[in-house]
Scaffold this motif. Structure first.
Motif, PDB file in Angstrom:
ATOM      1  N   LEU A 182       6.351   3.055  29.406  1.00 17.84           N
ATOM      2  CA  LEU A 182       5.094   2.437  29.822  1.00 17.84           C
ATOM      3  C   LEU A 182       5.371   1.397  30.902  1.00 17.84           C
ATOM      4  N   SER A 183       4.818   1.612  32.079  1.00 19.90           N
ATOM      5  CA  SER A 183       4.971   0.683  33.205  1.00 19.90           C
ATOM      6  C   SER A 183       3.673  -0.085  33.397  1.00 19.90           C
ATOM      7  N   ILE A 184       3.785  -1.405  33.538  1.00 21.69           N
ATOM      8  CA  ILE A 184       2.609  -2.265  33.700  1.00 21.69           C
ATOM      9  C   ILE A 184       2.811  -3.153  34.920  1.00 21.69           C
ATOM     10  N   ASP A 185       1.822  -3.164  35.793  1.00 23.14           N
ATOM     11  CA  ASP A 185       1.855  -4.054  36.957  1.00 23.14           C
ATOM     12  C   ASP A 185       0.760  -5.102  36.803  1.00 23.14           C
ATOM     13  N   CYS A 209      -4.786  -5.456  36.641  1.00 18.67           N
ATOM     14  CA  CYS A 209      -3.518  -4.924  36.144  1.00 18.67           C
ATOM     15  C   CYS A 209      -3.668  -3.425  35.965  1.00 18.67           C
ATOM     16  N   LYS A 210      -2.549  -2.721  36.123  1.00 16.54           N
ATOM     17  CA  LYS A 210      -2.527  -1.261  36.070  1.00 16.54           C
ATOM     18  C   LYS A 210      -1.382  -0.822  35.177  1.00 16.54           C
ATOM     19  N   ALA A 237      -7.070 -13.809  30.410  1.00 17.30           N
ATOM     20  CA  ALA A 237      -7.568 -12.455  30.683  1.00 17.30           C
ATOM     21  C   ALA A 237      -6.398 -11.485  30.851  1.00 17.30           C
ATOM     22  N   ILE A 238      -5.330 -11.940  31.489  1.00 16.06           N
ATOM     23  CA  ILE A 238      -4.152 -11.087  31.667  1.00 16.06           C
ATOM     24  C   ILE A 238      -3.561 -10.719  30.307  1.00 16.06           C
ATOM     25  N   ARG A 239      -3.397 -11.727  29.443  1.00 13.52           N
ATOM     26  CA  ARG A 239      -2.874 -11.457  28.097  1.00 13.52           C
ATOM     27  C   ARG A 239      -3.726 -10.412  27.380  1.00 13.52           C
ATOM     28  N   SER A 240      -5.021 -10.599  27.437  1.00 13.47           N
ATOM     29  CA  SER A 240      -5.942  -9.722  26.721  1.00 13.47           C
ATOM     30  C   SER A 240      -5.876  -8.294  27.258  1.00 13.47           C
ATOM     31  N   HIS A 241      -5.906  -8.147  28.578  1.00 12.91           N
ATOM     32  CA  HIS A 241      -5.919  -6.803  29.175  1.00 12.91           C
ATOM     33  C   HIS A 241      -4.589  -6.086  28.972  1.00 12.91           C
ATOM     34  N   VAL A 242      -3.486  -6.802  29.079  1.00  9.52           N
ATOM     35  CA  VAL A 242      -2.178  -6.163  28.861  1.00  9.52           C
ATOM     36  C   VAL A 242      -2.079  -5.658  27.424  1.00  9.52           C
ATOM     37  N   ASP A 278       8.245   4.276  23.959  1.00  8.61           N
ATOM     38  CA  ASP A 278       9.615   3.911  23.626  1.00  8.61           C
ATOM     39  C   ASP A 278      10.076   2.634  24.306  1.00  8.61           C
ATOM     40  N   SER A 279       9.485   2.331  25.445  1.00 11.65           N
ATOM     41  CA  SER A 279       9.850   1.088  26.139  1.00 11.65           C
ATOM     42  C   SER A 279       8.713   0.653  27.051  1.00 11.65           C
ATOM     43  N   ILE A 280       8.756  -0.622  27.423  1.00 10.04           N
ATOM     44  CA  ILE A 280       7.740  -1.224  28.292  1.00 10.04           C
ATOM     45  C   ILE A 280       8.456  -2.001  29.385  1.00 10.04           C
ATOM     46  N   CYS A 281       7.964  -1.890  30.614  1.00  7.46           N
ATOM     47  CA  CYS A 281       8.515  -2.662  31.735  1.00  7.46           C
ATOM     48  C   CYS A 281       7.361  -3.221  32.550  1.00  7.46           C
TER      49      CYS A 281
END
Length: 488
Positions: free
Chosen positions: A4-7, A13-14, A47-52, A66-69
């Motif tokens: 899982l990739s998060i920007d 955020c995507k 808001a960032i905490r909530s959306h992530v 299995d992993s998050i970056c």
């Protein structure tokens, strides 16, 4: 395995979930506004905490993660107490607070000393300048401060309880020694800032730790899920475009244009910093990168489309179909200077203005449009020639962002900049870069080159044509800034 990739951006955020075969299994995006308090604007960290959390939970309901970056923008930081209370919200890098503090740093240390250590020169955008502003204007918050984290290491801390930051984001604080790869103790000590405020620096792709058991339960993650250390969004975008060798570059053609280019030998020339260029440790050991900026890329195209042509498209499906169909395959007779939001690198002149020259009663809209595309390409050629004097050479580039959808623009860029350009299957290169880091950390790829072979998918290649039709245009272009400046 699934990665899982998060920007995390300032207003959105995507995320994308990748399989270890490079497939995109799911993607999502969320927008949020800024937080306004007493007339000042901050990044909305709540808001960032909530959306992530929401994104992770939504993906985990349908797939094993299995992993998050995480990748994030730089400079802005969260200041926390020992009990993890937010003491001061993240100021935007454009916030002018910190200007006097940046001047104080410059008075205390020479440009040579600072650029050699941090790869930057003092500026209000950097975390250190804003922290010193807080120390002076909000002393209670500074005294209670136990942790200072940028958004990437902050989200990682919330997930794992570990405080780890990669080298490139650490360098955006303006207080990181890019040669020793540790925070500059002498610099911080001079302003009575404890090094312990900052997270532990490690290479991008390091294992931060397992997600906390309670958090796994709340979000639906397996208890084996790990957080892999991400990086600055520019670095992740470059990785996701396959930039792994000296001379590789990534051209982000958005509202603002930014070319990230890789090199091996650190320049020792503070004049480079005065021109707005930085030196940043890259995600590949032994490589560094710098950023070349033009503030008026997509911005200038949008101004022309909306303000001058009012989105006129004739009988075509879109404005771009209309205008590019009418654009001749030859250099425009119009010469443009694209400083409609000031000049970025190498002039670093926010008060610079733009111009169009050689307009006649016969000039058509498509010719002005082509002049805009050419001007943006010539501006980046000016940048690439400038950094060549510091030993940095661009051999090839990958285009990303909205501008990369224009085949004609990319052919113009290849011809003017005299290097090949290629495009990607997905405009979200930064998320692909995070997936590459995870693949190596989780053991499904031996190195980033092997990961790139799995995750980086190219679309089209644009080669420069033999000979330059733009040689005379470019010689004129190089004179424009000084000429306009004289009469401005």
């Amino acid at each position: 395995m699934n990665y899982l990739s998060i920007d995390v951006g300032t207003t959105n955020c995507k995320c994308q979930l990748f399989s270890d075969r490079g497939e995109i299994l799911e993607e999502n995006a969320a927008e949020y506004g800024f937080y306004v308090e007493n007339g000042d604007t901050y990044v909305d960290v709540a808001a960032i905490r909530s959306h992530v959390r929401g994104m992770i939970s939504a993906v985990a309901r349908r797939h094993t993660v299995d992993s998050i970056c995480i990748s994030s923008f730089g400079e802005s930081f969260v200041l926390l107490s020992e009990q993890d209370e937010v003491l001061f919200r993240p100021m935007l890098y454009t916030d002018p607070r910190g200007e006097e503090e940046a001047r104080a740093i410059a008075r205390r240390f020479s440009e040579e000393r600072l650029f050699a250590s941090t790869g930057t020169l003092p500026h209000s955008m950097y975390s250190l300048s804003k922290l010193l502003w807080i120390k002076k204007h909000a002393p209670n918050a500074f005294e209670k401060a136990d942790k200072l984290m940028l958004l990437c290491d902050y989200i990682g801390y919330l997930l794992t309880g570990e405080r780890v930051i990669d080298y490139s984001l650490a360098s955006r604080t303006g207080a990181f020694d890019i040669r020793a790869l540790q925070f500059d103790r002498e610099l911080l000590s001079a302003f009575s800032v404890p090094v312990s405020l900052f997270s532990r620096p490690m290479p991008a792709g390091s294992v931060v730790g397992k997600v906390k058991a309670q958090t796994c339960g709340e979000l639906g993650l397996p208890e084996t899920c790990k957080v892999i250390l991400g990086s600055h969004d520019q670095i992740c975008s470059a990785l996701g475009a396959g930039a792994l060798e000296e001379g590789d570059a990534v051209d982000g053609m958005g509202t603002v244009e930014c070319i990230t280019t890789l090199f091996r030998t650190l320049p020792n020339a503070p004049v480079m910093g005065k021109q707005g260029y930085v030196c940043v440790p890259y995600a590949v050991k032994g490589l560094y990168c710098t950023y070349l900026f033009n503030y008026s890329c997509g911005l200038l195209v949008r101004w022309f489309r909306r303000t001058l042509l009012h989105d006129y498209k004739g009988e075509e499906r879109s404005f771009f179909d209309y205008i590019e169909k009418r654009m001749k395959d030859q250099p425009s007779r119009v010469l443009a200077l694209p400083y409609f939001a000031g000049a970025a690198t190498p002039y670093a002149d926010i008060n610079a203005t733009g111009a169009f020259l050689h307009l006649t009663a016969q000039t058509e809209d498509a010719e002005i449009y082509r002049a805009i595309l050419e001007a943006c390409a010539m501006e980046m050629k000016l940048n690439t020639q400038t950094i060549r004097s510091y030993g940095i050479e661009i051999k090839r580039a990958t285009a990303t962002g909205g501008g990369a959808n224009s085949e004609k623009w990319l052919q113009i860029k290849a011809e003017i900049q005299e290097i090949p350009f290629r495009t990607l299957r997905s405009s979200e290169g930064g998320l692909c870069g995070c997936a590459m880091l995870q693949a190596v950390a989780m053991g499904t790829a031996d190195n980033l080159s092997e990961a790139a072979a799995t995750f980086v998918r190219y679309a089209k290649l644009y080669e420069p044509r033999g000979g330059s039709r733009y040689a005379q245009h470019y010689e004129k272009y190089k004179k424009l800034y000084r000429l306009i400046k004289e009469i401005d």
